[in-house]
Design a protein around this motif. Structure first.
Motif, short mmCIF file in Angstrom:
data_model
loop_
_atom_site.label_atom_id
_atom_site.label_comp_id
_atom_site.label_asym_id
_atom_site.label_seq_id
_atom_site.Cartn_x
_atom_site.Cartn_y
_atom_site.Cartn_z
N SER A 50 7.17 -2.18 -5.71
CA SER A 50 6.20 -1.32 -5.13
C SER A 50 4.73 -1.18 -5.64
O SER A 50 4.55 -1.50 -6.89
N HIS A 51 3.06 -1.78 -5.12
CA HIS A 51 2.03 -1.25 -5.77
C HIS A 51 2.00 -0.26 -6.63
O HIS A 51 1.26 -1.02 -7.67
N ASP A 52 2.21 0.86 -6.93
CA ASP A 52 2.39 2.34 -7.66
C ASP A 52 3.75 1.49 -9.16
O ASP A 52 3.84 3.21 -9.91
N HIS A 53 4.33 0.32 -9.12
CA HIS A 53 5.48 0.50 -9.98
C HIS A 53 4.94 0.74 -11.13
O HIS A 53 3.79 0.27 -11.33
N PRO A 54 5.36 1.37 -12.52
CA PRO A 54 4.70 1.44 -13.76
C PRO A 54 4.62 -0.22 -14.67
O PRO A 54 3.72 -0.46 -15.02
N PHE A 55 5.01 -0.99 -13.83
CA PHE A 55 5.30 -1.77 -14.72
C PHE A 55 3.54 -3.28 -13.13
O PHE A 55 4.79 -2.81 -12.52
N GLN A 56 2.76 -3.21 -14.33
CA GLN A 56 2.07 -4.07 -13.77
C GLN A 56 2.11 -5.61 -13.69
O GLN A 56 0.64 -6.40 -13.22
N GLU A 57 2.24 -5.69 -14.08
CA GLU A 57 2.38 -7.41 -14.44
C GLU A 57 2.88 -8.59 -14.14
O GLU A 57 3.90 -7.73 -13.12
N LYS A 58 2.51 -10.02 -13.80
CA LYS A 58 3.41 -10.38 -12.73
C LYS A 58 4.64 -11.39 -12.74
O LYS A 58 5.24 -11.46 -11.93
N LYS A 68 3.17 -5.16 -3.33
CA LYS A 68 3.12 -4.58 -2.37
C LYS A 68 3.14 -3.41 -2.18
O LYS A 68 3.53 -2.41 -2.19
N TYR A 69 2.25 -3.19 -1.32
CA TYR A 69 2.15 -1.68 -1.17
C TYR A 69 2.88 -1.12 -0.47
O TYR A 69 3.41 -0.89 0.36
N ASP A 70 2.75 0.35 -0.67
CA ASP A 70 3.95 1.38 -0.59
C ASP A 70 3.67 2.88 0.11
O ASP A 70 2.98 3.49 -1.26
#
Length: 378
Positions: A50-58, A68-70
């Protein structure tokens, strides 16, 4: 030999979860363990988040993360359908060899959009449409979604023998049985019991979501009927309509203690380990993670009698199907007299339901499917 290994490397996508690392639940935990394992075996792995998942690394331990947008945070459950649509549309551009779908509830309606080249493997999860929390229209939709997933996937995975049997009977579809996993608990700390006002093997417990199909009512009826007033800890978020009903129904039984949701795994493991009886009332779904955790914590399991639970516990549990049977078990069964059953279940975790074995079984299935389909046209 190295050439053979090179030929078998795969580009794999995992869809159907909120993403890794796990911040949410069972499928996310499996996705985390399995994706990292695949990378360690040399495969190219992508997991949708999800785009707002706490883990934002690649990347996560070598796993490629695709955000992806959720819109679930705005739209509720309906947002999951849009998120799954976004993931599937993105997968069409990636030239994957295999797409693993975890569950089917909100992604199966987009099955016609799945790319044609990859092998589609779906873990069918439990019988979601049986859950009484859903209205009849939602239950009908979930049946429809289940059918779409069953007929559109190239291969199916069942995480319980009961689900495997159901898919064979309902859809005439074979599926590969691969269970869920748990980590053995081996460092008990009796001091934790003081925080809950209980003593070693002088209390019972049940842990479940407050939903009718988890049979909390049946277990607590049996407790209420019993003259012995040994405490039972009822663990689960009870601030629900059904929770309020149960708390009101059993308010005159002080030995029935509703302690709420408990998310401290160390505390849970110790409570299970030192309990006398651990009741498992789940009657819907596949392999339930909390059941495996109870086995891994050396609890003496008393389970609702159904194919799902019997497929995991076999002869190493006591079973109930009504309050009277619960009462009889409370009056006659002690953990101390059943240590062999406890050990058998613990051994099953070590030998059968361990993550390394489960990861290996998934990879073996992937390799077999890939070998069959390696000449599949794009």
């Amino acid at each position: 030999m190295p050439l053979e290994k090179e030929q078998r490397l795969m580009k794999i996508a995992i869809l159907g979860t909120r993403g890794v690392p796990n911040y949410y639940g069972g499928f996310e935990q499996f996705a985390e363990f399995f994706s990292v394992y695949l990378v360690q075996q040399g495969h190219e792995v992508y997991c949708y988040n999800s785009h707002d998942h706490p883990f934002q690394e690649k990347t996560f331990h070598g796993v490629n993360i695709i955000h992806k947008y959720d819109p679930e945070y705005k739209l509720g459950t309906f947002g999951q359908f849009i998120y799954d649509y976004n993931c599937i549309m993105d997968s069409r551009k990636r030239d994957f060899d295999i797409i693993l779908q975890l569950g089917y509830t909100s992604n199966s309606i987009w099955c016609f959009l799945l790319p044609k080249k990859p092998i589609i493997i779906t873990n069918m999860d439990g019988l979601e449409w049986k859950r009484s929390k859903y209205s009849r229209p939602v239950q009908q939709f979930l049946k429809f979604a289940e059918r779409l997933a069953a007929i559109s996937s190239d291969y199916l995975i069942s995480d319980s023998i009961g689900i495997q049997k159901f898919l064979k009977e309902k859809y005439k579809k074979e599926s590969t049985y691969i269970a869920y996993g748990a980590y053995p608990f081996e460092n008990p700390n009796q001091e934790i019991l003081k925080e809950y006002g209980v003593e070693k093997e002088n209390y019972n417990m049940i842990m479940a979501r407050f939903e009718p199909e988890n049979n909390l009512d049946m277990v607590l009826e049996g407790v209420a009927m019993n003259e012995d007033k040994t405490p039972i800890l009822v663990i689960g978020k009870h601030q629900t309509k059904y929770g309020e009903y149960l708390k009101n129904k059993f308010k005159n039984h002080p030995n029935i203690r509703f302690i709420g949701g408990l998310y401290n795994l160390e505390h849970l493991n110790n409570l299970r380990y030192f309990s006398n009886l651990y009741f498992h009332g789940h009657s819907v779904g596949g392999t339930n993670p909390s059941l495996l955790e109870a086995m891994a914590s050396k609890a003496l399991v008393v389970a609702h009698k159904n194919d799902f639970n019997k497929g995991i516990l076999k002869q190493n549990s006591y079973y109930f199907s009504n309050p009277q049977e619960v009462k009889n078990i409370l009056n006659t069964i002690k953990k101390n007299n059943n240590l062999q059953l406890v050990q058998n279940n613990f051994d099953a975790i070590v030998n059968q339901f361990n993550w390394e074995k489960i990861n290996g079984e998934y990879l073996q299935l992937f390799e077999e499917c890939f070998s069959r389909h390696k000449n599949r046209n794009k």
